[in-house]
Structure formats: structure tokens, C-alpha cells
Design an enzyme around this catalytic site. Sequence first.
Site, PDB file in Angstrom:
ATOM      1  N   ARG A 166       0.838  -1.218   0.000  1.00  0.00           N
ATOM      2  CA  ARG A 166       0.000   0.000   0.000  1.00  0.00           C
ATOM      3  C   ARG A 166       0.869   1.263   0.000  1.00  0.00           C
ATOM      4  NH1 ARG A 166      -2.856  -3.785  -0.735  1.00  0.00           N
ATOM      5  NH2 ARG A 166      -4.687  -4.403   0.469  1.00  0.00           N
ATOM      6  N   SER A 239     -10.686   0.004   3.567  1.00  0.00           N
ATOM      7  CA  SER A 239      -9.913  -0.251   4.788  1.00  0.00           C
ATOM      8  C   SER A 239      -9.372   1.064   5.325  1.00  0.00           C
ATOM      9  CB  SER A 239      -8.731  -1.170   4.488  1.00  0.00           C
ATOM     10  OG  SER A 239      -9.182  -2.332   3.854  1.00  0.00           O
ATOM     11  N   GLU A 334      -4.753   4.371   6.370  1.00  0.00           N
ATOM     12  CA  GLU A 334      -4.488   4.171   4.938  1.00  0.00           C
ATOM     13  C   GLU A 334      -4.956   5.350   4.076  1.00  0.00           C
ATOM     14  OE1 GLU A 334      -5.046   0.173   3.127  1.00  0.00           O
ATOM     15  OE2 GLU A 334      -6.227   1.257   1.639  1.00  0.00           O
TER      16      GLU A 334
HETATM   17  P1  FAD Z   1      -8.469   9.567  -4.521  1.00  0.00           P
HETATM   18  O1  FAD Z   1      -9.094   9.140  -3.250  1.00  0.00           O
HETATM   19  O2  FAD Z   1      -9.152  10.604  -5.317  1.00  0.00           O
HETATM   20  O3  FAD Z   1      -6.972  10.062  -4.224  1.00  0.00           O
HETATM   21  C1  FAD Z   1      -6.119   9.269  -3.417  1.00  0.00           C
HETATM   22  C2  FAD Z   1      -4.746   9.954  -3.361  1.00  0.00           C
HETATM   23  O4  FAD Z   1      -4.153   9.948  -4.655  1.00  0.00           O
HETATM   24  C3  FAD Z   1      -4.831  11.446  -2.959  1.00  0.00           C
HETATM   25  O5  FAD Z   1      -3.674  11.736  -2.230  1.00  0.00           O
HETATM   26  C4  FAD Z   1      -4.835  12.181  -4.296  1.00  0.00           C
HETATM   27  O6  FAD Z   1      -4.299  13.480  -4.171  1.00  0.00           O
HETATM   28  C5  FAD Z   1      -3.930  11.286  -5.124  1.00  0.00           C
HETATM   29  N1  FAD Z   1      -4.231  11.248  -6.556  1.00  0.00           N
HETATM   30  C6  FAD Z   1      -5.395  10.911  -7.155  1.00  0.00           C
HETATM   31  N2  FAD Z   1      -5.249  10.884  -8.489  1.00  0.00           N
HETATM   32  C7  FAD Z   1      -3.959  11.229  -8.750  1.00  0.00           C
HETATM   33  C8  FAD Z   1      -3.185  11.394  -9.938  1.00  0.00           C
HETATM   34  N3  FAD Z   1      -3.695  11.161 -11.147  1.00  0.00           N
HETATM   35  N4  FAD Z   1      -1.877  11.774  -9.811  1.00  0.00           N
HETATM   36  C9  FAD Z   1      -1.337  11.999  -8.601  1.00  0.00           C
HETATM   37  N5  FAD Z   1      -2.015  11.861  -7.438  1.00  0.00           N
HETATM   38  C10 FAD Z   1      -3.310  11.477  -7.519  1.00  0.00           C
HETATM   39  N6  FAD Z   1      -7.734   0.023  -2.139  1.00  0.00           N
HETATM   40  C11 FAD Z   1      -6.982  -1.082  -2.350  1.00  0.00           C
HETATM   41  O7  FAD Z   1      -5.740  -0.982  -2.473  1.00  0.00           O
HETATM   42  N7  FAD Z   1      -7.537  -2.319  -2.434  1.00  0.00           N
HETATM   43  C12 FAD Z   1      -8.868  -2.509  -2.301  1.00  0.00           C
HETATM   44  O8  FAD Z   1      -9.333  -3.637  -2.394  1.00  0.00           O
HETATM   45  C13 FAD Z   1      -9.698  -1.373  -2.047  1.00  0.00           C
HETATM   46  N8  FAD Z   1     -11.019  -1.525  -1.861  1.00  0.00           N
HETATM   47  C14 FAD Z   1     -11.781  -0.432  -1.577  1.00  0.00           C
HETATM   48  C15 FAD Z   1     -13.158  -0.622  -1.355  1.00  0.00           C
HETATM   49  C16 FAD Z   1     -13.976   0.469  -1.068  1.00  0.00           C
HETATM   50  C17 FAD Z   1     -15.461   0.247  -0.831  1.00  0.00           C
HETATM   51  C18 FAD Z   1     -13.424   1.771  -1.022  1.00  0.00           C
HETATM   52  C19 FAD Z   1     -14.306   2.958  -0.753  1.00  0.00           C
HETATM   53  C20 FAD Z   1     -12.063   1.966  -1.222  1.00  0.00           C
HETATM   54  C21 FAD Z   1     -11.226   0.859  -1.489  1.00  0.00           C
HETATM   55  N9  FAD Z   1      -9.848   0.999  -1.714  1.00  0.00           N
HETATM   56  C22 FAD Z   1      -9.079  -0.093  -1.976  1.00  0.00           C
HETATM   57  C23 FAD Z   1      -9.226   2.327  -1.640  1.00  0.00           C
HETATM   58  C24 FAD Z   1      -9.307   3.145  -2.962  1.00  0.00           C
HETATM   59  O9  FAD Z   1     -10.385   2.706  -3.750  1.00  0.00           O
HETATM   60  C25 FAD Z   1      -8.027   3.043  -3.797  1.00  0.00           C
HETATM   61  O10 FAD Z   1      -6.921   3.485  -3.053  1.00  0.00           O
HETATM   62  C26 FAD Z   1      -8.120   3.856  -5.095  1.00  0.00           C
HETATM   63  O11 FAD Z   1      -6.981   3.610  -5.887  1.00  0.00           O
HETATM   64  C27 FAD Z   1      -8.247   5.363  -4.860  1.00  0.00           C
HETATM   65  O12 FAD Z   1      -8.510   5.972  -6.112  1.00  0.00           O
HETATM   66  P2  FAD Z   1      -9.196   7.381  -6.218  1.00  0.00           P
HETATM   67  O13 FAD Z   1      -9.182   7.784  -7.648  1.00  0.00           O
HETATM   68  O14 FAD Z   1     -10.505   7.368  -5.553  1.00  0.00           O
HETATM   69  O15 FAD Z   1      -8.161   8.285  -5.410  1.00  0.00           O
HETATM   70  P1  NAP Z   2     -10.168 -11.020   4.179  1.00  0.00           P
HETATM   71  O1  NAP Z   2     -10.245 -11.928   3.011  1.00  0.00           O
HETATM   72  O2  NAP Z   2     -11.217 -11.120   5.254  1.00  0.00           O
HETATM   73  O3  NAP Z   2      -8.735 -11.187   4.871  1.00  0.00           O
HETATM   74  C1  NAP Z   2      -8.421 -10.438   6.051  1.00  0.00           C
HETATM   75  C2  NAP Z   2      -7.011  -9.967   5.940  1.00  0.00           C
HETATM   76  O4  NAP Z   2      -6.147 -11.079   5.907  1.00  0.00           O
HETATM   77  C3  NAP Z   2      -6.820  -9.196   4.672  1.00  0.00           C
HETATM   78  O5  NAP Z   2      -6.571  -7.866   5.043  1.00  0.00           O
HETATM   79  C4  NAP Z   2      -5.669  -9.854   3.961  1.00  0.00           C
HETATM   80  O6  NAP Z   2      -4.531  -9.002   3.829  1.00  0.00           O
HETATM   81  C5  NAP Z   2      -5.241 -10.994   4.848  1.00  0.00           C
HETATM   82  N1  NAP Z   2      -5.224 -12.265   4.082  1.00  0.00           N
HETATM   83  C6  NAP Z   2      -6.286 -13.063   3.814  1.00  0.00           C
HETATM   84  N2  NAP Z   2      -5.880 -14.148   3.138  1.00  0.00           N
HETATM   85  C7  NAP Z   2      -4.552 -14.028   2.968  1.00  0.00           C
HETATM   86  C8  NAP Z   2      -3.561 -14.828   2.342  1.00  0.00           C
HETATM   87  N3  NAP Z   2      -3.861 -16.013   1.774  1.00  0.00           N
HETATM   88  N4  NAP Z   2      -2.279 -14.385   2.336  1.00  0.00           N
HETATM   89  C9  NAP Z   2      -1.965 -13.218   2.895  1.00  0.00           C
HETATM   90  N5  NAP Z   2      -2.854 -12.419   3.512  1.00  0.00           N
HETATM   91  C10 NAP Z   2      -4.138 -12.812   3.557  1.00  0.00           C
HETATM   92  O7  NAP Z   2     -10.081  -9.499   3.697  1.00  0.00           O
HETATM   93  P2  NAP Z   2     -11.232  -8.545   3.146  1.00  0.00           P
HETATM   94  O8  NAP Z   2     -11.333  -7.390   4.063  1.00  0.00           O
HETATM   95  O9  NAP Z   2     -12.450  -9.316   2.780  1.00  0.00           O
HETATM   96  O10 NAP Z   2     -10.547  -7.991   1.814  1.00  0.00           O
HETATM   97  C11 NAP Z   2     -10.291  -8.867   0.730  1.00  0.00           C
HETATM   98  C12 NAP Z   2      -9.156  -8.282  -0.107  1.00  0.00           C
HETATM   99  O11 NAP Z   2      -9.548  -7.006  -0.620  1.00  0.00           O
HETATM  100  C13 NAP Z   2      -7.880  -8.063   0.696  1.00  0.00           C
HETATM  101  O12 NAP Z   2      -6.787  -8.311  -0.134  1.00  0.00           O
HETATM  102  C14 NAP Z   2      -7.953  -6.586   1.059  1.00  0.00           C
HETATM  103  O13 NAP Z   2      -6.665  -5.987   1.194  1.00  0.00           O
HETATM  104  C15 NAP Z   2      -8.687  -5.987  -0.149  1.00  0.00           C
HETATM  105  N6  NAP Z   2      -9.460  -4.818   0.271  1.00  0.00           N
HETATM  106  C16 NAP Z   2      -8.776  -3.656   0.455  1.00  0.00           C
HETATM  107  C17 NAP Z   2      -9.455  -2.513   0.830  1.00  0.00           C
HETATM  108  C18 NAP Z   2      -8.714  -1.205   0.977  1.00  0.00           C
HETATM  109  O14 NAP Z   2      -9.353  -0.172   1.086  1.00  0.00           O
HETATM  110  N7  NAP Z   2      -7.409  -1.209   0.977  1.00  0.00           N
HETATM  111  C19 NAP Z   2     -10.825  -2.541   1.031  1.00  0.00           C
HETATM  112  C20 NAP Z   2     -11.467  -3.746   0.863  1.00  0.00           C
HETATM  113  C21 NAP Z   2     -10.777  -4.893   0.478  1.00  0.00           C
HETATM  114  P3  NAP Z   2      -4.306  -7.970   2.621  1.00  0.00           P
HETATM  115  O15 NAP Z   2      -5.200  -6.819   2.932  1.00  0.00           O
HETATM  116  O16 NAP Z   2      -2.881  -7.634   2.759  1.00  0.00           O
HETATM  117  O17 NAP Z   2      -4.635  -8.615   1.330  1.00  0.00           O
END
Ligand code: FAD
Ligand code: NAP
Length: 338
Positions: A166, A239, A334
Site C-alpha cells: 500500500r 480499509s 491508509e
Molecule cells: P483519490 O481518493 O481521489 O486520491 C487518493 C490519493 O491519490 C490522494 O492523495 C490524491 O491526491 C492522489 N491522486 C489521485 N489521483 C492522482 C493522480 N492522477 N496523480 C497523482 N495523485 C493522484 N484500495 C486497495 O488498495 N484495495 C482494495 O481492495 C480497495 N477496496 C476499496 C473498497 C472500497 C469500498 C473503497 C471505498 C475503497 C477501497 N480501496 C481499496 C481504496 C481506494 O479505492 C483506492 O486506493 C483507489 O486507488 C483510490 O482511487 P481514487 O481515484 O478514488 O483516489
Molecule cells: P479477508 O479476506 O477477510 O482477509 C483479512 C485480511 O487477511 C486481509 O486484510 C488480507 O490481507 C489478509 N489475508 C487473507 N488471506 C490471505 C492470504 N492467503 N495471504 C496473505 N494475507 C491474507 O479481507 P477482506 O477485508 O475481505 O478484503 C479482501 C481483499 O480485498 C484483501 O486483499 C484486502 O486488502 C482488499 N481490500 C482492500 C481494501 C482497501 O481499502 N485497501 C478494502 C477492501 C478490500 P491484505 O489486505 O494484505 O490482502
Amino acid sequence: MNLQLLNNLSLKPYNSFGIDVSAEQFVDVHDDAQIREALHYAEARQMPLLVIGGGSNLLLTRDREGLVMRMASRGVRIVSEKGTQVVVEAEAGEPWHPFVVHCLELGLVGLENLSLIPGTVGAAPMQNIGAYGVEIKDVFHSLTALDRQTGEVRDFLGHECAFGYRDSLFKQHLGRWLILRVRFALSREAALHLDYGPVRQRLQEQGISEPTAMDVSQAICSIRLEKLPNPAELGNAGSFFKNPVIPTAQAQALKVRYPGLVAYPQGDEVKLAAGWLIEQAGWKGFREGDAGVHRLQALVLVNYGHATGRQLQSLAVRIQADIAERFGVELEMEPNLY
Ligand code: FAD
Ligand code: NAP
């Protein structure tokens, strides 16, 4: 001027938490020329500038002085094809999930595990988005970014992006690099990643024994729709905390005290499921006013309607302090706080 500037605009529709703060000025930018024009506009007036994409990884804690610039550039193209290897380029403002589906429809494998992540293509490298065992660094080819300090445009290859869990160079130098477009190295016949969480099981339940990339995408969408709150219905930024990565000895000691601890090896260290820690500490389903912890997923903070960014931030700080006291583990937020 080609820019359509809006004054005193509520940012509520532009952030997935649904926080109601205002932008002194707001502009959608559709191409490189408009991006440069907006940068010059803000610079000439010494206005602070905030760049946003889909607003799904932000916590807005106050009204924004200056200019909020939303990336709205569009376009997807295949830039090279060698045998089964295909490089696809997308403009920063392309919505992420429709881009993933488009690639799958072209028969390209690689992005399926990253299905249904909100936001834009341009923000995806910012925190090296990841889900279900795949991060964009695994399918990353290169990107083009504009240096806001010098105005220079340059390309970055994967090893120049400092991608981590991340994390990336662009997140470490927040506000410096403006990502214009991103290229992905996809394949017409890559292996699928099914061994993470409940993916294989979901496919089996659906009677699919030899899944395609599209099947994997659809299985992941169905899992996510069950587990995660839809920001259109309940404000959230996914998250709220990163999973903490701690030394193995510390994780072993915690496992003795808490046999149910959810932990995974991560290089020489151990990654803990932050959601498990928060749930154990009794925060799951907690609500104070309109700020709360989701009832099904303790890692997700939610806005029940009128929570302010500050209220959500102070809830997050309380959770951090509690987890540090109980488990001796620091949770890092995050989303980006503004
Ligand atoms: P924004 O929120 O608009 O911006 C995020 C940051 O990036 C800010 O600092 C902004 O200034 C900067 N930024 C945006 N665009 C640019 C650009 N073009 N150039 C430079 N800087 C920029 N994340 C995960 O990693 N895995 C997931 O599974 C995941 N699941 C999610 C589920 C839900 C329901 C939600 C609400 C969020 C989730 N996220 C997840 C977080 C998020 O969706 C991601 O981080 C996504 O990439 C953010 O994109 P955005 O365009 O909305 O960015
Ligand atoms: P989940 O499957 O309930 O798992 C819980 C946590 O355990 C996750 O955070 C995941 O870490 C870790 N995990 C599960 N299985 C794993 C494996 N085989 N090896 C290593 N790590 C493992 O998680 P969830 O909340 O439903 O999310 C599912 C996936 O979507 C995850 O990868 C999660 O990161 C991603 N997600 C991200 C966001 C966001 O905003 N960043 C939001 C929703 C979902 P990791 O998170 O490192 O994968």
C-alpha cells in the site's frame, strides 16, 4: 481560458466518505493541456491545489482553500502486442473497475483480482492498490507523470516507483507527482491467482472448475458486494488502517496470548489482519453520532450520514490508541487526510 471553474462547491459527491466540506474552487481536467492550465492558474494565484480522482481514499477534515482539481481524462489503448504479451495504456481519469472489465472483455488477463476497487487508474499506483493476492506492481508496465515542482514530464518503470505494501514513491512524495497515464503489462494466457481467501471456494460453489479471468473477476465482485459497504449507500473509504507488519518474534508472542490471531508471513516479518485486532478490541459495530465502525468489517470506518472528517479522524485515533495499548501494535491510517 478553457477551464470550467466552479466556486464554493460542496465536495460531498466527490469523496466516498460523503464528507460535506467545500472547495473554494473546483475544476474537472480532461487532458494534459487543461491539467497544465489548472496548475498555472493555481500557481499564479499562489492557491493550494488538491488533486483528486474518485475520492475513495481520502478523508477530508476541513473546507478546502484554493483549487481542487479532479482528474477526468479518458482513453484506453493497446500500445504494444508481442505474442501473448499486451501493454495497455489508460488515462489517469479512467474509472478503475470499468477499465478492468474492458481489459477482461479484450481477453486480457492480469487485473481480475483487482475488480470492483473504486477510484481511478491514475490513483491506483499511489498506494499500489492490492486485493486477493495481487497488487498493481505485479501487472505494472510504466507510467507517465508530471513533476509539479519542475513541470517536467517523465516516464517511470516499475523498479523506479518504490512500490511496497500500500505504498509507492508517489505516496511518499505526496503532492509532487501528478500521474497522467498508466501502462499495464497484461497477457492473453497468464496464470490465475485463486489461492487467496475465499476465491476458489466461491468458484466451486458456482460450479466452475476451470475458471476464466472473467469468472475470477465475477467471483471476486460477488464476495466484495457481500462484505463491503457500498459507498453510494454508506460512506466509507474501504480499509481505514493498513495491516501492520511486525517482527516474527513479536507475532509469535502475540499468538501465545491470542491463539486466534490472524497472521500471514510477509517477507522476513509477519502481517497481522488489522480487522481482527480491531474486532477483538470490541470496536466492530461501534457508533458515536454518525461516525462508526462497520458492523461486518471492523477495518472499515463508516459515515452514517453527517459525520465530519474530524469526527472520523478522532474515532480512528481512539482505535489506534486502544490497539497500541492492548496489543503493542501501531496501526497506520491508509486514506490520505486533507
Ligand atoms: P483519490 O481518493 O481521489 O486520491 C487518493 C490519493 O491519490 C490522494 O492523495 C490524491 O491526491 C492522489 N491522486 C489521485 N489521483 C492522482 C493522480 N492522477 N496523480 C497523482 N495523485 C493522484 N484500495 C486497495 O488498495 N484495495 C482494495 O481492495 C480497495 N477496496 C476499496 C473498497 C472500497 C469500498 C473503497 C471505498 C475503497 C477501497 N480501496 C481499496 C481504496 C481506494 O479505492 C483506492 O486506493 C483507489 O486507488 C483510490 O482511487 P481514487 O481515484 O478514488 O483516489
Ligand atoms: P479477508 O479476506 O477477510 O482477509 C483479512 C485480511 O487477511 C486481509 O486484510 C488480507 O490481507 C489478509 N489475508 C487473507 N488471506 C490471505 C492470504 N492467503 N495471504 C496473505 N494475507 C491474507 O479481507 P477482506 O477485508 O475481505 O478484503 C479482501 C481483499 O480485498 C484483501 O486483499 C484486502 O486488502 C482488499 N481490500 C482492500 C481494501 C482497501 O481499502 N485497501 C478494502 C477492501 C478490500 P491484505 O489486505 O494484505 O490482502
